[in-house]
Design a protein around this motif. Sequence first.
Motif, PDB file in Angstrom:
ATOM      1  N   VAL A  27      -0.132   2.558   9.944  1.00 51.40           N
ATOM      2  CA  VAL A  27      -0.427   1.426   9.070  1.00 51.40           C
ATOM      3  C   VAL A  27       0.458   0.266   9.490  1.00 51.40           C
ATOM      4  O   VAL A  27       1.670   0.416   9.586  1.00 51.40           O
ATOM      5  CB  VAL A  27      -0.175   1.777   7.583  1.00 51.40           C
ATOM      6  CG1 VAL A  27      -0.361   0.539   6.710  1.00 51.40           C
ATOM      7  CG2 VAL A  27      -1.120   2.873   7.113  1.00 51.40           C
ATOM      8  N   VAL A  28      -0.185  -0.856   9.772  1.00 51.18           N
ATOM      9  CA  VAL A  28       0.585  -2.019  10.191  1.00 51.18           C
ATOM     10  C   VAL A  28       0.146  -3.234   9.364  1.00 51.18           C
ATOM     11  O   VAL A  28      -1.031  -3.397   9.064  1.00 51.18           O
ATOM     12  CB  VAL A  28       0.464  -2.242  11.724  1.00 51.18           C
ATOM     13  CG1 VAL A  28      -0.967  -2.454  12.146  1.00 51.18           C
ATOM     14  CG2 VAL A  28       1.314  -3.393  12.184  1.00 51.18           C
ATOM     15  N   GLU A  29       1.122  -4.008   8.960  1.00 53.40           N
ATOM     16  CA  GLU A  29       0.834  -5.173   8.124  1.00 53.40           C
ATOM     17  C   GLU A  29       1.224  -6.438   8.863  1.00 53.40           C
ATOM     18  O   GLU A  29       2.277  -6.510   9.478  1.00 53.40           O
ATOM     19  CB  GLU A  29       1.634  -5.078   6.818  1.00 53.40           C
ATOM     20  CG  GLU A  29       1.446  -6.285   5.930  1.00 53.40           C
ATOM     21  CD  GLU A  29       2.033  -6.108   4.534  1.00 53.40           C
ATOM     22  OE1 GLU A  29       2.700  -5.085   4.307  1.00 53.40           O
ATOM     23  OE2 GLU A  29       1.818  -6.997   3.707  1.00 53.40           O
TER      24      GLU A  29
ATOM     25  N   ALA B 192       4.789  -5.691  10.286  1.00 53.86           N
ATOM     26  CA  ALA B 192       5.632  -4.572   9.872  1.00 53.86           C
ATOM     27  C   ALA B 192       4.831  -3.295  10.021  1.00 53.86           C
ATOM     28  O   ALA B 192       3.675  -3.232   9.599  1.00 53.86           O
ATOM     29  CB  ALA B 192       6.061  -4.753   8.420  1.00 53.86           C
ATOM     30  N   ILE B 193       5.425  -2.293  10.674  1.00 52.81           N
ATOM     31  CA  ILE B 193       4.762  -1.000  10.797  1.00 52.81           C
ATOM     32  C   ILE B 193       5.245  -0.138   9.643  1.00 52.81           C
ATOM     33  O   ILE B 193       6.431   0.187   9.544  1.00 52.81           O
ATOM     34  CB  ILE B 193       5.058  -0.369  12.174  1.00 52.81           C
ATOM     35  CG1 ILE B 193       4.383  -1.212  13.253  1.00 52.81           C
ATOM     36  CG2 ILE B 193       4.554   1.068  12.226  1.00 52.81           C
ATOM     37  CD1 ILE B 193       4.829  -0.911  14.652  1.00 52.81           C
TER      38      ILE B 193
ATOM     39  N   PRO C 235       6.029  -4.983  17.417  1.00 52.15           N
ATOM     40  CA  PRO C 235       6.480  -5.587  16.160  1.00 52.15           C
ATOM     41  C   PRO C 235       7.247  -6.892  16.401  1.00 52.15           C
ATOM     42  O   PRO C 235       8.026  -7.008  17.341  1.00 52.15           O
ATOM     43  CB  PRO C 235       7.383  -4.511  15.543  1.00 52.15           C
ATOM     44  CG  PRO C 235       7.671  -3.546  16.617  1.00 52.15           C
ATOM     45  CD  PRO C 235       6.676  -3.711  17.703  1.00 52.15           C
ATOM     46  N   ASP C 236       6.930  -7.857  15.560  1.00 54.09           N
ATOM     47  CA  ASP C 236       7.702  -9.104  15.598  1.00 54.09           C
ATOM     48  C   ASP C 236       8.045  -9.455  14.154  1.00 54.09           C
ATOM     49  O   ASP C 236       7.880  -8.625  13.259  1.00 54.09           O
ATOM     50  CB  ASP C 236       6.915 -10.225  16.301  1.00 54.09           C
ATOM     51  CG  ASP C 236       5.555 -10.449  15.672  1.00 54.09           C
ATOM     52  OD1 ASP C 236       5.435 -10.242  14.457  1.00 54.09           O
ATOM     53  OD2 ASP C 236       4.613 -10.812  16.395  1.00 54.09           O
TER      54      ASP C 236
ATOM     55  N   MET D 296       0.854  -1.185   0.000  1.00 57.82           N
ATOM     56  CA  MET D 296       0.000   0.000   0.000  1.00 57.82           C
ATOM     57  C   MET D 296       0.894   1.240   0.000  1.00 57.82           C
ATOM     58  O   MET D 296       1.759   1.399   0.831  1.00 57.82           O
ATOM     59  CB  MET D 296      -0.854  -0.031   1.252  1.00 57.82           C
ATOM     60  CG  MET D 296      -1.906   1.029   1.219  1.00 57.82           C
ATOM     61  SD  MET D 296      -3.311   0.590   2.229  1.00 57.82           S
ATOM     62  CE  MET D 296      -2.821   1.241   3.791  1.00 57.82           C
ATOM     63  N   SER D 297       0.711   2.101  -0.955  1.00 56.72           N
ATOM     64  CA  SER D 297       1.495   3.325  -0.971  1.00 56.72           C
ATOM     65  C   SER D 297       0.553   4.503  -1.091  1.00 56.72           C
ATOM     66  O   SER D 297      -0.566   4.387  -1.567  1.00 56.72           O
ATOM     67  CB  SER D 297       2.463   3.314  -2.152  1.00 56.72           C
ATOM     68  OG  SER D 297       1.723   3.305  -3.354  1.00 56.72           O
TER      69      SER D 297
END
Lengths: 126, 145
Positions: free
Chosen positions: A26-28, B92-93, B87-88, A1-2
């Motif tokens: 934003v965290v994935e 990913a932040i 975070p681990d 996502m950008s």
Amino acid sequence: MSEARNIAQSKDARASQAALMPPVDVVEDSTGITLFADMPGVSKEKLDLHIEGDTLCIEGEVSLDIPEGMEPSYAEVNLSRYRRVFTLSKELDPAKVSAELSNGVLKLRIPKAEHAQPRRIEVRAG
Amino acid sequence: MFGSLFPRDVLAELDRLQREVQTSFDLSPSIRGLGRGGFPAVNVGGTPQSVEVYAFAPGLDPATLDVNLDRGVLSIAGERKRDLPVPDEKTAIHIHERFDGRFRRVITLPEDADPDSVAAQYRNGLLRITVKRRQAAQPRRIEIQ
């Protein structure tokens, strides 16, 4: 996502209006993306989320109860609209986006499409 | 200049420029440094009867908000919990712009603000504080005999 920075190129007439850019996190993780956006003063009715193609647009209108005849004396928030646009990547599933708004914080969950979920690939000894 | 040895990206330069322009326009900043960019952002307005303070403080539990009025100084304090996971290797932040942690903002109210009639309301992440002005200070029309 950008993030789509070419907002000015959008044909949407409202896009040309000045708006506040809400701060986001934003965290994935392995199953999708979670987005948090700070939009204080926006009620559920005044929140507008839409996805067109691969573009996610977050918009909201601030409703302030301003007493009659109030003279502003100091303002850090000068606009009453939030707007921020993101480009989604193709492994995300726009049909399954869920959103909740609580105390002015928007939480969006965009899951990854089934085929994009992580898979461990077995390595066979040859 | 040393700066040119470490070229920064254009956006960072624009950010710096914007801050410089802002500082040069704020000619008389308050001693409490009511500077822009703090959390929560604050708007202040006034009517002949009251002083209205709007604090843009999303994502708080109103029970943990601490609003105090002491000798004409209004303070808003509290703590905002972090929404992001630790975070681990699986998370990913990508963007982290939202404020978290303890905060305190202090606003000097006008002299006629009445500390005994303050009302605070928290809705949609917006804290609105209404401080009534003292009766004696309100404008009055004087009859001419």
